[in-house]
Design an enzyme around this catalytic site. Structure first.
Site, short mmCIF file in Angstrom:
data_model
loop_
_atom_site.label_atom_id
_atom_site.label_comp_id
_atom_site.label_asym_id
_atom_site.label_seq_id
_atom_site.Cartn_x
_atom_site.Cartn_y
_atom_site.Cartn_z
N GLU A 1 0.82 -1.22 0.00
CA GLU A 1 0.00 0.00 0.00
C GLU A 1 0.85 1.27 0.00
O GLU A 1 0.52 2.24 0.69
CB GLU A 1 -0.96 0.00 1.19
CG GLU A 1 -1.93 -1.16 1.21
CD GLU A 1 -2.97 -1.05 2.31
OE1 GLU A 1 -3.06 0.03 2.94
OE2 GLU A 1 -3.70 -2.03 2.55
N GLU B 1 -4.54 -9.50 2.00
CA GLU B 1 -5.18 -9.35 3.30
C GLU B 1 -6.68 -9.43 3.08
O GLU B 1 -7.20 -8.88 2.11
CB GLU B 1 -4.87 -8.01 3.97
CG GLU B 1 -3.46 -7.81 4.47
CD GLU B 1 -3.24 -6.42 5.05
OE1 GLU B 1 -2.08 -6.08 5.31
OE2 GLU B 1 -4.24 -5.68 5.24
#
Length: 517
Positions: free
Chosen positions: A158, A259
């Site tokens: 990210e 995730e």
């Protein structure tokens, strides 16, 4: 007696082969067991304990893969849970990881490892990819490439997380390019490296294409998505899983949920597991990684650790039941020949501005060469103010001096622009080396000036005069050679070559038949 002894040794050898994990390979957009040729689906869990016996120290979260007793405890529980992959976000490559890696291997669990850490990572707001990061990433690759159950590396998590910092992706992609080359040139087997993205609606389409477009040696080997769209009693259609699956249906690299596990409704029932490993998603997705193993302040834990013991939470029990029902139907590697093309690189839009021209490979040799041509350089007074994190962003003196000088002389040679794709010849050098370049440039422009700058600079005697050739000095592939690469392995099919003892065992067809493999 000799024959009997030989038989015992052979049985011991066979037992070793049986329990060894086979390297996982990439073919097209799928993962496969390199020996059985069965498709491999990730059933993973994020593993980065932060509270209790694991505390932050010197910018490091204590390395979970250096705690042998905790690994042995947790690997066993993960095996009972039905896991085959553990994702770890931060390690200290200088520590011993043998016992932990063995515990996970014995439990049939592979490692998915992030090489970027809070201490060594690309800053999304002011991105740089310098020699310090290059060396740190290589150390982590070196420390873990030797393990048979090393599945893959993740070069960034990210980093670009919304439309305001997309230029940072150019720097992460450069790191992927360089680590791919390093692994191919120095390791016995190739280990894939990719990227894990968030699920931002404004950039999700562009970023998934950006990391796998362009030249083959610049493409990520896989793409992960941290996705929390399925919350509570949802469905394939209502959650957004259907839309995300459609977006990746022609993707030419493996994609998985790096995730997942929304906790807006607790305890989590994990009703998405059945769908993730069912027929609606398995042709596109290669499984996923549940967030996360230990109970922390964010309330995502599967187990609670207290006094070295693990207490199973309701989420653990619910996930165990869900995984027990999950039986993904894959394809055989030899029968799979789906040819897919890489996407076109995304064009610049209001939401996406990352350049396709990537930063150069950081070269400490080029930086040292440059500094050897200077007659005015940063003094120890500056060097002593730099924190262990490195880079001028960690030092007010460095940052202030560079900002002031960039208003007086050009900073083109030490700056980078991930939006325009312009990178100076020494943009990857350290903060003190960049400041030295600016001091010298200022002195050349102002012949009557003094190389002092309030004690932050000092006069030095140049050791060479050929600064134009410094930028041509390429980074060494490793610390023992001159930068020349070894035999290159094809990246079209990212083969992870089995270790020598497995390869030898495969030749013993009679033995393999007896063991039922």
């Amino acid at each position: 007696m000799q024959i009997a002894a030989l038989g015992v040794l052979l049985l011991l050898y066979v037992a070793t082969v049986v329990h060894a994990l086979h390297p996982i390979v990439i073919k097209g957009n799928k993962l496969f067991d390199s020996v059985t040729k069965n498709q491999f689906f990730i059933k993973g869990v994020a593993y980065q304990p932060r509270d209790g016996h694991v505390v932050r120290k010197d910018n490091f979260i204590a390395d979970p893969l250096a705690d042998a007793s905790a690994c042995a405890r947790d690997a066993s529980l993960m095996q009972k849970l039905g896991m085959n992959v553990v994702r770890v976000y931060e390690v200290d490559p200088s520590k011993d990881h043998d016992q932990c890696m063995k515990s996970f291997a014995d439990a049939g669990i592979y490692l998915l490892l992030d090489i970027a850490t809070p201490k060594f990572s690309i800053n999304r707001k002011s991105p740089e990819y310098d020699t310090r990061l290059y060396e740190a990433y290589r150390k982590t690759v070196d420390a873990f490439s030797k393990y048979d159950n090393m599945l893959a590396f993740i070069a960034g998590n990210e980093v670009t997380n919304d439309k305001t910092n997309t230029q940072a992706s150019a720097y992460v992609k450069a790191a992927i390019r360089d680590m791919k080359k390093y692994i191919k040139s120095t390791k016995k087997r190739y280990i894939p490296i990719g990227y894990a993205s968030n699920d931002d609606e404004f950039i999700r389409d562009a970023i998934k294409d950006y990391f796998v477009c362009g030249e083959e040696d610049e493409q990520a080997d896989f793409f992960g998505v941290n996705m929390y769209e399925w919350c509570g009693d949802s469905s394939y259609e209502k959650s957004g899983y259907k839309d995300r699956t459609k977006e990746f249906e022609s993707y030419h690299r493996p994609v998985f949920l790096s995730e997942y596990g929304c906790n807006l409704v607790t305890p989590r029932e994990f009703s998405d597991v059945e769908v993730l490993y069912g027929s609606q998603m398995t042709d596109v997705w290669s499984g996923g990684v549940v967030y996360e193993w230990t109970q922390e302040n964010n309330n995502y834990g599967l187990v609670k650790i207290a006094n070295g013991k693990a207490e199973l939470m309701q989420d653990y029990t619910n996930l165990q039941k869900a995984l027990a029902k999950a039986s993904p139907k894959g394809v055989n590697m030899d029968a799979y020949n789906d040819q897919r093309q890489a996407p076109q690189c995304p064009e610049h839009t209001q939401n996406w501005k990352a350049a396709t021209t990537l930063p150069p490979t950081p070269s400490s040799g080029a930086c040292s060469c440059m500094r050897d041509t200077l007659s005015c350089t940063a003094s120890d007074q500056v060097s002593n103010t730099v924190t262990s994190g490195g880079g001028h962003s960690n030092s007010s003196v460095l940052g202030d001096q560079i900002d002031v000088l960039c208003g007086m002389v050009t900073c083109d040679d030490i700056s980078g622009d991930g939006e325009k794709g312009h990178y100076g010849a020494f943009s990857f050098c350290s903060g003190t080396e960049k400041l030295s370049w600016l001091y010298n440039l200022y002195m050349e422009k102002n012949k009557g000036g003094r190389c002092e700058f309030n004690g932050n600079a000092e006069v030095t005697t140049p050791k060479r005069k050929d600064v134009k050739t410094c930028a041509d000095i390429q980074a060494n592939v490793d610390s023992t050679n001159d930068g020349s690469s070894g035999d290159s392995k094809s990246a079209a099919v990212s083969w992870l070559q089995p270790s020598s003892f497995i390869s030898w065992g495969l030749l013993m067809t009679g033995v393999m038949v007896l063991t039922g493999r």
